[in-house]
Write a protein that holds these residues in place. Structure first.
Motif, PDB file in Angstrom:
ATOM      1  N   THR A 172     -13.249  18.874 -62.721  1.00 44.57           N
ATOM      2  CA  THR A 172     -12.113  18.600 -63.599  1.00 44.57           C
ATOM      3  C   THR A 172     -10.950  18.101 -62.757  1.00 44.57           C
ATOM      4  O   THR A 172     -10.520  18.777 -61.811  1.00 44.57           O
ATOM      5  CB  THR A 172     -11.690  19.863 -64.374  1.00 44.57           C
ATOM      6  N   ARG A 173     -10.448  16.940 -63.114  1.00 41.33           N
ATOM      7  CA  ARG A 173      -9.318  16.371 -62.373  1.00 41.33           C
ATOM      8  C   ARG A 173      -8.002  16.972 -62.863  1.00 41.33           C
ATOM      9  O   ARG A 173      -7.961  17.628 -63.911  1.00 41.33           O
ATOM     10  CB  ARG A 173      -9.332  14.850 -62.550  1.00 41.33           C
ATOM     11  N   PRO A 174      -6.907  16.755 -62.099  1.00 37.98           N
ATOM     12  CA  PRO A 174      -5.625  17.357 -62.481  1.00 37.98           C
ATOM     13  C   PRO A 174      -5.160  16.991 -63.891  1.00 37.98           C
ATOM     14  O   PRO A 174      -4.424  17.762 -64.526  1.00 37.98           O
ATOM     15  CB  PRO A 174      -4.656  16.804 -61.423  1.00 37.98           C
ATOM     16  N   ASP A 175      -5.594  15.822 -64.400  1.00 35.53           N
ATOM     17  CA  ASP A 175      -5.167  15.417 -65.743  1.00 35.53           C
ATOM     18  C   ASP A 175      -6.097  15.953 -66.833  1.00 35.53           C
ATOM     19  O   ASP A 175      -5.953  15.615 -68.006  1.00 35.53           O
ATOM     20  CB  ASP A 175      -5.067  13.896 -65.854  1.00 35.53           C
ATOM     21  N   GLY A 176      -7.069  16.781 -66.438  1.00 33.13           N
ATOM     22  CA  GLY A 176      -7.959  17.388 -67.422  1.00 33.13           C
ATOM     23  C   GLY A 176      -9.239  16.614 -67.688  1.00 33.13           C
ATOM     24  O   GLY A 176     -10.127  17.122 -68.369  1.00 33.13           O
ATOM     25  N   THR A 177      -9.357  15.406 -67.167  1.00 28.02           N
ATOM     26  CA  THR A 177     -10.579  14.639 -67.371  1.00 28.02           C
ATOM     27  C   THR A 177     -11.686  15.175 -66.469  1.00 28.02           C
ATOM     28  O   THR A 177     -11.423  15.740 -65.406  1.00 28.02           O
ATOM     29  CB  THR A 177     -10.361  13.140 -67.065  1.00 28.02           C
ATOM     30  N   LYS A 178     -12.928  14.998 -66.922  1.00 31.11           N
ATOM     31  CA  LYS A 178     -14.071  15.481 -66.166  1.00 31.11           C
ATOM     32  C   LYS A 178     -14.953  14.323 -65.723  1.00 31.11           C
ATOM     33  O   LYS A 178     -15.138  13.354 -66.451  1.00 31.11           O
ATOM     34  CB  LYS A 178     -14.895  16.462 -67.004  1.00 31.11           C
TER      35      LYS A 178
END
Length: 264
Positions: A172-178
């Motif tokens: 999971t990236r900091p912006d919430g995308t996976k």
């Protein structure tokens, strides 16, 4: 130490160069590649300079133990390949057809199926002895070549993937995308777990095996393509070629040692 006798293995920890890129075919697939490993000159030296993973069993190579299947698809693919073997091509044909798998465990608790071994101390049931009339080594590997196929089409996953280690994790990236991250690196001694440190010899760390004429990303193109996909491999090859042209900063020490030995 004689100039003709290379050090058995280099240390496991050393600087590595990595590169991350998105799969051109899938923007949710991130590939993280170990350039130090993929630009190394490692090559399989089975049957020549290989010293084997067990003492006094160099002829086994890394086939001294059975291969665990990754899943049912892996086992079924091997099962189909086994049907192509004959007594002329597989030393253990008669017993093998009825008993070429057995249950074991990878982690000491959970049962898992693997290829059987010929005796309590191995080797793998598909390993033909050096003096076998049909040819020594892996019967499945040899059958694939006879059929005009790449060995990865017939052999268990772990056998054709070695010595590349692929790990896959959803991150999971900091912006919430996976994204699904596929990490490609060296399957060194630690890849075997704690027991890997007890192996008699392991090729990825040995200058004896870093004698290829081309870097690994080229010689292992079919395997890498199978692991990450065609378009992702094409991008990987492009990036590897560019890095090689620019000059790799963190060269694999076993490749460096092998090159030094050849120049002496």
């Amino acid at each position: 130490m004689s100039r003709k006798t290379p050090p058995r293995e280099v240390p496991l920890d050393f600087p590595r160069e990595w590169i991350d890129f998105l799969d051109p075919a899938d923007d949710q697939h991130l590939v993280r590649a170990d350039l130090t490993w993929l630009l190394s000159r490692w090559t399989c030296v089975f049957g020549s300079a290989c010293r084997g993973i067990l003492p006094g069993r160099a002829e086994d190579g890394c086939c001294s133990h059975g291969a665990f299947f990754t899943d049912a698809d892996d086992e079924n693919r091997v099962k189909a390949a086994v049907l192509k073997l004959t007594p002329l091509t597989w030393q253990n044909h008669r017993r093998g057809f009825r008993n070429w798998t057995e249950m074991d465990t990878v982690d000491g608790t959970k049962p898992a199926r693997r290829t059987a071994t010929r005796s309590a101390d191995g080797p793998c049931v598909f390993h033909n002895d050096e003096d076998f009339a049909g040819g020594g080594g892996c019967a499945l590997h040899a059958q694939a070549l006879r059929d005009g196929k790449h060995p990865l089409a017939y052999k268990p996953d772990v056998c054709w993937q070695l010595p590349v280690r692929r790990e896959q994790d959803w991150i999971t990236r900091p912006d919430g995308t996976k994204v699904l991250q596929s990490t490609l690196t060296e399957f060194d001694r630690r890849g075997w777990g704690p027991g890997g440190h007890d192996l008699n010899w392991w090729c990825t760390s040995s200058p004896d095996a870093h004698v290829g004429t081309e870097p690994m990303y080229i010689t292992y193109a079919p395997e890498l393509t199978e692991l990450i996909g065609e378009k992702a491999y094409a991008k990987l090859a492009e990036l590897c070629a560019a890095r090689l042209k620019a000059g790799l900063l963190a060269v694999h020490p076993a490749t460096t040692a092998a090159s030094t030995i050849r120049r002496k």
